[in-house]
Design a protein around this motif. Structure first.
Motif, mmCIF file in Angstrom:
data_model
loop_
_atom_site.group_PDB
_atom_site.id
_atom_site.type_symbol
_atom_site.label_atom_id
_atom_site.label_comp_id
_atom_site.label_asym_id
_atom_site.label_seq_id
_atom_site.Cartn_x
_atom_site.Cartn_y
_atom_site.Cartn_z
ATOM 1 N N LYS A 227 -29.134 12.710 -12.976
ATOM 2 C CA LYS A 227 -30.030 11.564 -12.896
ATOM 3 C C LYS A 227 -29.640 10.518 -13.943
ATOM 4 C CE LYS A 227 -34.974 10.606 -12.702
ATOM 5 N NZ LYS A 227 -36.281 11.090 -13.134
ATOM 6 N N ASN B 68 -32.030 6.033 -2.478
ATOM 7 C CA ASN B 68 -33.324 6.262 -1.844
ATOM 8 C C ASN B 68 -34.168 7.250 -2.626
ATOM 9 O OD1 ASN B 68 -32.874 4.498 0.206
ATOM 10 N ND2 ASN B 68 -31.840 6.036 1.486
ATOM 11 N N LYS B 69 -33.497 8.353 -3.006
ATOM 12 C CA LYS B 69 -34.231 9.381 -3.752
ATOM 13 C C LYS B 69 -34.753 8.820 -5.058
ATOM 14 C CE LYS B 69 -32.405 13.792 -2.231
ATOM 15 N NZ LYS B 69 -31.325 14.750 -2.482
ATOM 16 N N MET C 252 -28.589 19.019 -6.182
ATOM 17 C CA MET C 252 -29.283 17.759 -5.904
ATOM 18 C C MET C 252 -28.386 16.593 -6.274
ATOM 19 S SD MET C 252 -32.716 16.292 -7.708
ATOM 20 C CE MET C 252 -32.030 15.170 -8.915
ATOM 21 N N ALA D 31 -37.553 6.439 -4.654
ATOM 22 C CA ALA D 31 -38.756 7.132 -4.201
ATOM 23 C C ALA D 31 -39.532 7.717 -5.377
ATOM 24 C CB ALA D 31 -38.379 8.239 -3.229
ATOM 25 N N VAL E 12 -28.323 12.540 -6.722
ATOM 26 C CA VAL E 12 -29.255 11.426 -6.812
ATOM 27 C C VAL E 12 -28.651 10.241 -6.076
ATOM 28 C CG1 VAL E 12 -30.483 9.924 -8.390
ATOM 29 C CG2 VAL E 12 -29.966 12.258 -9.065
ATOM 30 N N ASP E 13 -29.309 9.747 -5.066
ATOM 31 C CA ASP E 13 -28.864 8.494 -4.463
ATOM 32 C C ASP E 13 -29.999 7.472 -4.569
ATOM 33 O OD1 ASP E 13 -30.695 9.030 -2.514
ATOM 34 O OD2 ASP E 13 -29.237 9.917 -1.156
#
Lengths: 258, 348
Positions: free
Chosen positions: A143, A6-7, A1, A10, A3-4
């Protein structure tokens, strides 16, 4: 995963688009501290509504019950009487386990003296609440790095708090408060231990976070610069909320006094 | 986002373990002080146990040596000097430690030859009689002998004493145990009983003495352990107050009470394990060295019983762990019951 932006965004509150959602409601909160035979009435019936996505400052002289109100609405203590609803849930009904869950996911705390855990590195401080939330260390690290970039501390993730400047420590604390994508950030005099320029940077950072992520920011403060950025200012005196103003009204008042 | 309140996740032990290890490493100075307390307490316990074991061993060894000398004296009183003489030995069953050492003493006393005859003794006794002694037949026991010795745990040697003692130089039969049957129906034989019978008063006096020592040692051990518990408890309490803010912060970030409690128990356990391992080793070594310096080293070495010492070591380590856990109960509960807001208010 990975993390950008958008994510990450969200993960934060979805209710941003709703109209004036009440995220914290306090009804007639009183708090009495007993020290032997003495009774101290720290709060005498405070009623307040705080809306999702707003930037609220709480002002008051020391001993006015500011910190107590803070603890009550943050789920750190239980009121002697009255009700506190966080996101429509009465926190008096929660057991220790659920309170811990609430403190972990719904609220991020920022303290006057940072309260970073001295034995851990900057990034470990940020990943700690994530591991309390059950994230595995890989995800948590990723994260945390993203959040550290967001607060501008990505260049020293492996430093201990003692090796960081005051501003950097507070950035780390802000990153930690954001760790589990809370809806509310409670900041207790976040600029009191910082010089005025760094304090201003912190205020900018908090305001930016509010705009970007839609988190509700509640801060207790004496800092006038902080007041300017607020949506509403709540004045508290002697355990009671005496008025709620906007920064513009306050400017007028100050002008009147001078 | 799911807005319903859920239960907080319970973390695996490994998370708390990591936090604890880090904490101990960072606060090395204070950890070392706590550790020293445990090491000293357990070293004291271990040293008392070791000393007891050694003293008992030394006592037994000294008694045995005195007993052997007395047995030799009794024999010599009957036979005259044994240097250069021949002795007959009848071994019935298995020989005891004392009997083996008595034979060794006779060998050292320059007895020239043994007429050794073994009855009903098992194969494990094959290394006995000592290497330079040849076995002889039942008829040769008494040949040229100044005395015939009966050893072993069997009661009645089936020997025709009349025939056996006929070629002997002196008709002396020495019985090492009171269970051995003296020869009957043979005239002119003098019988020597070498085993000493303790009088009942002596036995009861010894038992009373042992009880008194036991009580005194028990008392000292209890006091020392209490002191250790209080020491650990104090150190852990200090560790809690030192971490008021840290605990409060962790609770604000969503730590459950059990997680905090776990941390302090784990810290105490780790300290207890390390401290009591080091303490029991130190205590045992120190005591053995001191005893070796006071008594003769060979006496200590021959009365050292490694099995018993290992048992005491294990006991000390277990005791150390138990102490550490008991001492952590109060501080750990104190820390875990703390309200997050209280913890944050303190300015330590």
């Amino acid at each position: 995963m990975t993390v950008d932006r958008n994510k990450f965004e969200a993960l934060f509150a979805q209710g941003r688009k709703q109209q004036r959602r009440c995220i914290i409601r306090g009804v007639d909160i009183t708090k009495i501290y007993r020290m032997g035979a003495n009774e101290t009435h720290a709060l005498r019936g405070a009623t307040l509504d705080i809306y999702a996505g707003e930037y609220l400052s709480i002002m008051g002289p020391s001993g006015s019950g500011k910190s107590t109100l803070f603890n009550m609405i943050g789920g750190l203590g239980k009121p002697s009487s009255g009700r506190v609803y966080i996101d429509q849930v009465d926190i008096a009904q929660l057991d220790a386990n659920e309170l811990a869950w609430l403190r972990c996911r719904k609220v991020g705390y920022i303290f006057q003296s940072f309260n970073l855990i001295q034995v851990m590195t900057c990034i470990e401080n940020v990943t700690l609440p994530m591991s309390f939330a059950g994230l595995n260390s890989e995800e948590a690290r990723e994260k945390a790095m993203y959040i550290l970039t967001l607060v501008g501390l990505d260049h020293r993730p492996l430093h201990k708090p003692a090796e960081l400047s005051g501003g950097q420590q507070q950035r780390c604390a802000i990153a930690r408060a954001l760790a589990n994508s809370p809806e509310i950030i409670l900041a207790d005099e976040p600029t009191a231990n910082l010089d005025s320029r760094t304090g201003e940077e912190m205020i900018e950072l908090l305001a930016t976070l509010r705009d970007q992520l839609g988190v509700t920011i509640i801060s207790a403060t004496h800092d006038l610069k902080m007041l300017k950025r607020s949506d509403r200012i709540m004045w508290i005196e002697d355990g009671q909320i005496c008025k709620i103003t906007t920064p513009d009204e306050m400017k007028i008042q100050i002008n009147e006094i001078r | 986002m799911n807005s319903a309140i859920q239960n907080q996740v319970r973390l695996p032990l490994s998370v708390a373990f990591e936090v604890v290890l880090q904490g101990i490493r960072i606060r090395m100075g204070r950890s070392l002080v706590t550790l020293t307390g445990i090491v000293l307490g357990i070293a004291f316990l271990m040293s008392i146990l070791t000393a007891q074991s050694l003293r008992r061993g030394v006592q037994r060894e000294t008694d045995t040596r005195a007993e052997l000398q007395r047995m030799l004296n009794f024999l010599i009183a009957e036979t005259g000097p044994i240097e250069g003489r021949t002795l007959g030995v009848v071994q019935v069953g298995t020989a005891s430690e004392v009997e083996r050492r008595f034979i060794d003493l006779l060998v050292k006393g320059k007895v020239q030859a043994f007429n050794w005859f073994g009855l009903e003794h098992n194969s494990s006794a094959e290394d006995f009689p000592p290497g330079n002694v040849a076995r002889s037949s039942r008829d040769d026991i008494g040949r040229d002998a100044s005395a015939v010795l009966v050893i072993g745990d069997g009661a009645a040697p089936s020997v025709d004493w009349g025939a056996a003692l006929r070629p002997a130089r002196q008709k002396v039969v020495a019985l090492t145990r009171s269970i051995h049957e003296p020869p009957a129906g043979v005239s002119g034989v003098s019988v020597v009983a070498l085993e000493r019978q303790l009088r009942p008063e002596e036995v009861s006096e010894m038992a009373a003495d042992a009880r008194r020592t036991q009580f005194r040692t028990g008392w000292i051990i209890v006091i020392s352990l209490l002191v250790t518990v209080i020491g650990i408890c104090n150190a852990m309490l200090m560790s809690v107050t030192e971490r008021f803010r840290e605990i409060g912060t962790m609770k604000c970030l969503g730590a459950l009470s059990y997680f905090i409690r776990q941390q302090f128990f784990m810290e105490s356990c780790l300290m207890g394990l390390a401290g009591s391992l080091a303490g029991s080793l130190l205590g045992a070594l120190f005591t053995i060295l001191v005893f070796s310096a006071t008594y003769r080293a060979d006496l200590i070495m021959s009365s050292l019983r490694p099995g018993e010492l290992a048992g005491f070591g294990l006991l000390s380590v277990v005791a150390g762990m138990v102490l550490a856990i008991v001492a952590a109960i109060y501080p750990a509960n104190f820390a875990s019951r703390m309200v997050p807001a209280t913890a944050l208010r303190s300015n330590i």
